[in-house]
Design a protein around this motif. Structure first.
Motif, short mmCIF file in Angstrom:
data_model
loop_
_atom_site.label_atom_id
_atom_site.label_comp_id
_atom_site.label_asym_id
_atom_site.label_seq_id
_atom_site.Cartn_x
_atom_site.Cartn_y
_atom_site.Cartn_z
N GLY A 67 0.63 -1.02 -0.18
CA GLY A 67 0.10 -0.05 -0.06
C GLY A 67 0.78 1.28 -0.24
N ASP A 68 2.23 1.20 0.05
CA ASP A 68 2.97 2.38 0.28
C ASP A 68 3.09 2.88 -1.13
OD1 ASP A 68 3.69 2.33 2.90
OD2 ASP A 68 5.42 1.26 2.46
N GLN A 69 3.13 4.30 -1.38
CA GLN A 69 3.13 4.86 -2.58
C GLN A 69 4.97 5.24 -2.96
OE1 GLN A 69 0.61 5.33 -5.07
NE2 GLN A 69 -0.34 4.07 -3.34
N PRO A 70 5.26 5.32 -4.09
CA PRO A 70 6.53 5.67 -4.09
C PRO A 70 7.03 7.02 -3.90
CG PRO A 70 5.71 4.80 -6.11
CD PRO A 70 4.47 4.89 -5.37
N GLU A 71 6.23 8.07 -4.13
CA GLU A 71 6.39 9.37 -3.45
C GLU A 71 6.74 9.63 -2.00
OE1 GLU A 71 3.60 8.59 -5.29
OE2 GLU A 71 4.13 9.39 -7.52
N GLU A 72 5.91 8.61 -1.37
CA GLU A 72 5.97 8.67 0.17
C GLU A 72 7.18 8.14 0.41
OE1 GLU A 72 2.56 6.37 1.25
OE2 GLU A 72 1.21 8.19 0.85
#
Length: 92
Positions: A67-72
């Motif tokens: 569920g992590d986003q690359p930007e985060e």
């Protein structure tokens, strides 16, 4: 021995910033690898036109989870990188 495997991805983000995506590795082994890279990088230097130029680098890391986003992840790693830079400046 290299700490970047064929399955890893190295990318230039811009300027002097790079990212390395370590695939299929747990956080403990990833941290150990990052420490080895850090240790092997520091203490090296370039000789250029009769001058010895020490190499310097700061590293940040983030662990990718479901569920992590690359930007985060990049933001988290970037914050740790700048924290490390600040700590190194205060040690001088």
């Amino acid at each position: 021995q290299t700490d970047v495997r064929p399955s890893d991805l190295v990318a230039r983000l811009g300027g002097d910033e790079f990212a390395v995506l370590l695939r299929r590795i747990n956080s403990v082994d990833g941290t150990k690898r990052l420490e080895r890279v850090d240790e092997s990088f520091h203490g090296r230097a370039l000789n250029w036109q009769g001058h010895r130029l020490p190499l310097r680098a700061s590293f940040g890391a983030a662990v990718f989870g479901k569920g992590d986003q690359p930007e985060e992840l990049l933001e988290e790693a970037d914050q740790l990188l700048y924290l490390q830079k600040a700590c190194r400046r205060s040690d001088r």
